[in-house]
Design a protein around this motif. Structure first.
Motif, PDB file in Angstrom:
ATOM      1  N   UNK A  44       0.756  -1.108  -0.087  1.00  0.00           N
ATOM      2  CA  UNK A  44       0.183  -0.114   0.000  1.00  0.00           C
ATOM      3  C   UNK A  44       0.899   1.311   0.033  1.00  0.00           C
ATOM      4  N   UNK A  45       1.931   1.208   0.644  1.00  0.00           N
ATOM      5  CA  UNK A  45       2.765   2.419   0.666  1.00  0.00           C
ATOM      6  C   UNK A  45       4.018   2.446  -0.239  1.00  0.00           C
ATOM      7  N   UNK A  46       4.038   1.436  -1.008  1.00  0.00           N
ATOM      8  CA  UNK A  46       5.043   1.304  -2.076  1.00  0.00           C
ATOM      9  C   UNK A  46       6.316   1.245  -1.502  1.00  0.00           C
ATOM     10  N   UNK A  47       6.619   0.711  -0.486  1.00  0.00           N
ATOM     11  CA  UNK A  47       7.823   0.678   0.386  1.00  0.00           C
ATOM     12  C   UNK A  47       8.424  -0.794   0.228  1.00  0.00           C
ATOM     13  N   UNK A  48       9.628  -0.868   1.170  1.00  0.00           N
ATOM     14  CA  UNK A  48      10.199  -2.130   1.153  1.00  0.00           C
ATOM     15  C   UNK A  48       9.738  -2.949   2.223  1.00  0.00           C
ATOM     16  N   UNK A  49       9.615  -4.273   2.343  1.00  0.00           N
ATOM     17  CA  UNK A  49       9.407  -5.357   3.185  1.00  0.00           C
ATOM     18  C   UNK A  49      10.626  -5.886   3.700  1.00  0.00           C
ATOM     19  N   UNK A  50      10.978  -5.837   4.910  1.00  0.00           N
ATOM     20  CA  UNK A  50      12.350  -6.289   5.638  1.00  0.00           C
ATOM     21  C   UNK A  50      11.914  -7.498   6.527  1.00  0.00           C
ATOM     22  N   UNK A  51      12.442  -8.628   6.247  1.00  0.00           N
ATOM     23  CA  UNK A  51      11.984  -9.685   7.084  1.00  0.00           C
ATOM     24  C   UNK A  51      13.395 -10.207   7.853  1.00  0.00           C
ATOM     25  N   UNK A  52      13.392 -10.086   9.047  1.00  0.00           N
ATOM     26  CA  UNK A  52      14.489 -10.407  10.088  1.00  0.00           C
ATOM     27  C   UNK A  52      14.408 -11.981  10.631  1.00  0.00           C
ATOM     28  N   UNK A  53      15.402 -12.534  10.998  1.00  0.00           N
ATOM     29  CA  UNK A  53      15.616 -13.809  11.665  1.00  0.00           C
ATOM     30  C   UNK A  53      15.260 -13.545  13.238  1.00  0.00           C
ATOM     31  N   UNK A  54      15.161 -14.890  14.034  1.00  0.00           N
ATOM     32  CA  UNK A  54      15.117 -14.497  15.481  1.00  0.00           C
ATOM     33  C   UNK A  54      16.297 -13.727  15.969  1.00  0.00           C
ATOM     34  N   UNK A  55      17.375 -13.862  15.327  1.00  0.00           N
ATOM     35  CA  UNK A  55      18.727 -13.117  15.912  1.00  0.00           C
ATOM     36  C   UNK A  55      18.944 -11.839  15.423  1.00  0.00           C
ATOM     37  N   UNK A  56      17.900 -11.324  14.577  1.00  0.00           N
ATOM     38  CA  UNK A  56      17.834  -9.958  14.183  1.00  0.00           C
ATOM     39  C   UNK A  56      18.129  -9.483  12.975  1.00  0.00           C
ATOM     40  N   UNK A  57      19.037 -10.503  12.320  1.00  0.00           N
ATOM     41  CA  UNK A  57      19.637 -10.293  10.950  1.00  0.00           C
ATOM     42  C   UNK A  57      18.658 -10.202  10.094  1.00  0.00           C
ATOM     43  N   UNK A  58      18.868  -9.566   8.981  1.00  0.00           N
ATOM     44  CA  UNK A  58      18.042  -9.630   7.885  1.00  0.00           C
ATOM     45  C   UNK A  58      18.034 -10.859   7.170  1.00  0.00           C
ATOM     46  N   UNK A  59      16.783 -11.558   7.014  1.00  0.00           N
ATOM     47  CA  UNK A  59      16.738 -12.657   6.145  1.00  0.00           C
ATOM     48  C   UNK A  59      16.551 -12.501   4.780  1.00  0.00           C
ATOM     49  N   UNK A  60      15.645 -11.487   4.510  1.00  0.00           N
ATOM     50  CA  UNK A  60      15.319 -11.079   2.950  1.00  0.00           C
ATOM     51  C   UNK A  60      14.643  -9.714   2.981  1.00  0.00           C
ATOM     52  N   UNK A  61      14.671  -9.046   1.724  1.00  0.00           N
ATOM     53  CA  UNK A  61      13.884  -8.012   1.407  1.00  0.00           C
ATOM     54  C   UNK A  61      13.351  -8.132   0.175  1.00  0.00           C
ATOM     55  N   UNK A  62      12.058  -7.488   0.296  1.00  0.00           N
ATOM     56  CA  UNK A  62      11.096  -7.486  -1.029  1.00  0.00           C
ATOM     57  C   UNK A  62      10.876  -5.865  -1.233  1.00  0.00           C
ATOM     58  N   UNK A  63      10.957  -5.599  -2.761  1.00  0.00           N
ATOM     59  CA  UNK A  63      10.462  -4.085  -2.843  1.00  0.00           C
ATOM     60  C   UNK A  63       8.976  -4.185  -3.423  1.00  0.00           C
ATOM     61  N   UNK A  64       8.278  -3.177  -3.067  1.00  0.00           N
ATOM     62  CA  UNK A  64       6.912  -3.042  -3.127  1.00  0.00           C
ATOM     63  C   UNK A  64       6.674  -1.696  -4.085  1.00  0.00           C
ATOM     64  N   UNK A  65       7.360  -1.360  -4.906  1.00  0.00           N
ATOM     65  CA  UNK A  65       7.263  -0.227  -5.717  1.00  0.00           C
ATOM     66  C   UNK A  65       8.328   0.977  -5.573  1.00  0.00           C
TER      67      UNK A  65
END
Length: 73
Positions: A44-65
């Motif tokens: 909806x915001x045309x922003x990035x989705x940043x998913x972290x693991x339990x340890x806080x490290x980034x596991x992946x990013x997805x762009x939404x516009x």
């Protein structure tokens, strides 16, 4: 337009937080539900989705516009 982060809440659940926000937008018992809501907000915001693991490290990013580094071609 803030990137949406899925982060562990420290109590076994998962938070959805906008970048720079100290408080969570939403809290969930499982990561899958948190990702679902965060993806909808990022879309909806045309922003990035940043998913972290339990340890806080980034596991992946997805762009939404708003991809700061779009692929060539």
């Amino acid at each position: 337009m803030a990137d949406q982060h899925v982060v562990p809440d420290g109590k076994g659940g998962w938070n959805v937080k906008g970048a720079g926000n100290s408080r969570a937008t939403a809290n969930f018992d499982n990561k899958k539900e948190a990702e679902k809501v965060a993806r909808k907000i990022a879309d909806n915001q045309h922003s990035e989705l940043v998913v972290h693991n339990r340890d806080g490290k980034i596991s992946r990013k997805d762009s939404h516009g708003h991809d700061p580094h779009p692929p060539e071609g």
